[in-house]
Structure formats: structure tokens, C-alpha cells
Design a protein around this motif. Sequence first.
Motif, PDB file in Angstrom:
ATOM      1  N   HIS A   1       6.473   4.144  -6.107  1.00  0.00           N
ATOM      2  CA  HIS A   1       5.323   2.972  -6.059  1.00  0.00           C
ATOM      3  C   HIS A   1       4.674   2.741  -7.295  1.00  0.00           C
ATOM      4  O   HIS A   1       4.366   1.478  -7.745  1.00  0.00           O
TER       5      HIS A   1
ATOM      6  N   ASN B   1       0.870  -1.034  -0.136  1.00  0.00           N
ATOM      7  CA  ASN B   1       0.009  -0.077   0.000  1.00  0.00           C
ATOM      8  C   ASN B   1       0.663   1.148  -0.020  1.00  0.00           C
ATOM      9  O   ASN B   1       1.754   1.444   0.873  1.00  0.00           O
TER      10      ASN B   1
ATOM     11  N   ASP C   1       0.208   4.238   1.137  1.00  0.00           N
ATOM     12  CA  ASP C   1       0.197   5.108   2.229  1.00  0.00           C
ATOM     13  C   ASP C   1       1.054   4.531   3.037  1.00  0.00           C
ATOM     14  O   ASP C   1       1.632   5.434   3.937  1.00  0.00           O
ATOM     15  N   GLU C   2       1.328   3.339   3.410  1.00  0.00           N
ATOM     16  CA  GLU C   2       2.276   2.584   4.331  1.00  0.00           C
ATOM     17  C   GLU C   2       3.792   2.967   3.897  1.00  0.00           C
ATOM     18  O   GLU C   2       4.473   3.383   5.033  1.00  0.00           O
TER      19      GLU C   2
ATOM     20  N   ILE D   1       4.499   5.831   2.129  1.00  0.00           N
ATOM     21  CA  ILE D   1       4.828   7.369   2.480  1.00  0.00           C
ATOM     22  C   ILE D   1       4.810   7.515   3.959  1.00  0.00           C
ATOM     23  O   ILE D   1       5.676   8.239   4.618  1.00  0.00           O
ATOM     24  N   ASP D   2       4.111   6.551   4.690  1.00  0.00           N
ATOM     25  CA  ASP D   2       4.210   6.997   6.511  1.00  0.00           C
ATOM     26  C   ASP D   2       5.734   6.438   6.836  1.00  0.00           C
ATOM     27  O   ASP D   2       6.241   6.949   7.637  1.00  0.00           O
TER      28      ASP D   2
ATOM     29  N   VAL E   1       7.226  12.544  -0.301  1.00  0.00           N
ATOM     30  CA  VAL E   1       5.755  11.958  -0.698  1.00  0.00           C
ATOM     31  C   VAL E   1       5.555  11.866  -2.192  1.00  0.00           C
ATOM     32  O   VAL E   1       5.193  10.723  -2.581  1.00  0.00           O
TER      33      VAL E   1
ATOM     34  N   THR F   1       7.998   9.131  -3.270  1.00  0.00           N
ATOM     35  CA  THR F   1       7.329   7.545  -2.820  1.00  0.00           C
ATOM     36  C   THR F   1       6.297   7.341  -3.724  1.00  0.00           C
ATOM     37  O   THR F   1       6.237   6.050  -4.013  1.00  0.00           O
ATOM     38  N   ARG F   2       5.323   8.204  -3.909  1.00  0.00           N
ATOM     39  CA  ARG F   2       4.116   7.953  -4.818  1.00  0.00           C
ATOM     40  C   ARG F   2       4.413   7.478  -6.163  1.00  0.00           C
ATOM     41  O   ARG F   2       4.241   6.371  -6.965  1.00  0.00           O
TER      42      ARG F   2
END
Length: 195
Positions: free
Chosen positions: A115, A1, A3-4, A6-7, A108, A111-112
Motif C-alpha cells: 500500500h 485505506n 486497514d480495509e 488488510i481486512d 499484514v 499489505t502495508r
Amino acid sequence: NVDEWIDKALVQNYTLVGAREGLKSSEKNVKIARSAHLPTITGTVGYQHNATGGSNSFFGNKSNNRSASLQLNMPIYAGGAIRSGVRQAGFSLEQAQQNFDFQQRTIVEQTRNLHTAINTDVARVRARLRGIESSQSALDATKTGYEVGTRNVVEVLQAQRQLYLSQFNYASARYQYIRDNLRLKQTVGSLSPDD
């Protein structure tokens, strides 16, 4: 995922950690600059022992001196230096905040993007593998056609060339997948020697 990832990146990325620490340092510098107009107290304590006299210690002079002092400093006006220092610290804080925000947005976005690139790489590797299977089937059919006389040697060589090109494209897609995976781990801050 995504979002994981990015966190993880927002917590572990070394560039962002450095920007966060710079922001904390700037916040403390503002507090220090604001406290420059506050009074300060300086204290000193001293002790001195003197012994003088001749070779006979019974006839010598001895003295002990003790001292203590407190000094209160009250900055009344320093020609605007304190106010100027506070403003400068405030500007440095604003700059550190903007740097932190920029680094955070960049992490961010990277990372997006990585991914998404990895998901694309997975699909590309599968497609290139299917391309190898297709090229191998075409080569086998062309060889069979050559054996029965319906194809010539140039067509066999072209089919073989297409198979090698498909294998090269597959290897390149796998290499790109590995690179993007490593770049994502680097961006997140979880790259290790095992990787």
C-alpha cells in the motif's frame, strides 16, 4: 485505506485461509486424541439363509440364522500411547497456531508495504510526467537556440536524449505502479483474470 486492504487480506488470502484450516484440523486432532481413552461400543448384525436338498424342493432343508452382537472396548492402559498421542497432537496444534500467526503477520506486513509502495508509485508517476514536460521544454528551448545560433547540435542531441530518458523513467514508474497494484491484489486475494 490500508486497514480495509488488510481486512480483505486477512479474510481472502489463500495462504492464510490454508493456515486457518490447518489450525482447525489440528484442534480437531487434539479432541480426537483426547477421546482415545474413552470406551467404544461396536455392534454387528448378521442374517444368513441356507437352502439344501435334492432336485425336488419339497424335500430340501432350509434354515435362517440371525445374529447380533455388541462389543464394549474399555482402554485401561495402553503403555502411555494415548497420553503420547495427546501430547503429539498438542504439539501439532501449537505448530499450526504459530504457522497461522506467522502467515497473518506476513500478510499484514506485505499489505502495508505494498500500500505504501503504491502511494509512492503514484507520486513517482506524477513526478516523471513533470520530468517529461520539463525535458520537452528544455528540448524546445535548445532547438530554438540552435536555430538562432546560440546552441550547437550536441546540445540539441543531449536535450533529446534527456527527453527520451524522462519518457523511459515515466514508463518504468507506470509499470512499477501496475506491478505493485497486481501484487497487492494477489496478497489480498482479489486478483482476477480481468486484472
